[in-house]
Scaffold this active site. Sequence first.
Site, PDB file in Angstrom:
ATOM      1  N   SER A 144       0.856  -1.225   0.036  1.00 22.78           N
ATOM      2  CA  SER A 144       0.058  -0.103   0.117  1.00 22.78           C
ATOM      3  C   SER A 144       0.845   1.337  -0.016  1.00 22.78           C
ATOM      4  CB  SER A 144      -0.935  -0.100   1.330  1.00 22.78           C
ATOM      5  OG  SER A 144      -1.392   1.237   1.526  1.00 22.78           O
ATOM      6  N   TYR A 157      -2.508  -0.407  10.183  1.00 27.05           N
ATOM      7  CA  TYR A 157      -2.722  -0.778   8.839  1.00 27.05           C
ATOM      8  C   TYR A 157      -1.306  -0.144   8.225  1.00 27.05           C
ATOM      9  CZ  TYR A 157      -4.152  -0.815   4.001  1.00 27.05           C
ATOM     10  OH  TYR A 157      -4.082  -1.097   2.631  1.00 27.05           O
TER      11      TYR A 157
END
Length: 264
Positions: A144, A157
């Site tokens: 990501s 995250y």
Amino acid sequence: MVNFSLEGKVALVTGGAYGIGFAMAEALAQAGAKIAFNCRSQKHLDDALADYKAKGIDAKGYICDVTDEEAVKVLVAQIEKELGVIDILVNNAGIIKRIPMCDMTVDEFRQVVDIDLTAPFIMAKAVIPGMIKKGHGKIINVCSMMSELGRETVSAYAAAKGGLKMLTRNIASEYGEYNIQCNGIGPGYIATPQTAPLRERQADGSRHPFDSFIVSKTPAARWGTPEDLMGPTVFLASDASDFVNGHILYVDGGILAYIGKQPK
């Protein structure tokens, strides 16, 4: 000649029931791979099998919790029995919890890390021995932009995806000599049903504030689509990337290269 064909290859896409994972699996299938995917509920499995069938893809679906090492061993053995030894692993399954760090419980933090980082370790550990015996293998970890950037409410995250970036590089370092390539794909902001509320027009017809923010920060001036990930996935899964190892390919419309516009 550059070889992007995946004919005869077996690909496992975790969390491949919908969204980004489904698009990546579809791309691999279009290139000739046999597709296996997992999800955690019978409903998602049934819905996904119908969606694959509608695309003309004869995918094999399995219910498996990727954080459960014993269940993963069973999954891999079953795929090997039904389809063959796994040539391509896409570690796509993941979750995000948008909670301010000081409001997040340790259990919530651990759950995100368990699914987004520990599970790819478990999956890779399960398939690498077969890849070594076969003499080749491709592992694609869905990282990501949050493996490079921080943002409010995504501490778990970002920590997990940063760890996944380094796990990717370590797998490349440790198993490259066995002709195993481990790379990552780092999606930018992708237009999926999950992000649809962030792109809805406001009552006055204006853009959602977050939609405006993302478009202004993206040189491409748009959100990405799941289809934008299809070409990069095939590249990293094919012989065309045999000397690409430990790399994170950011598919983000240029966000990471861009400082943003000067305020007026």
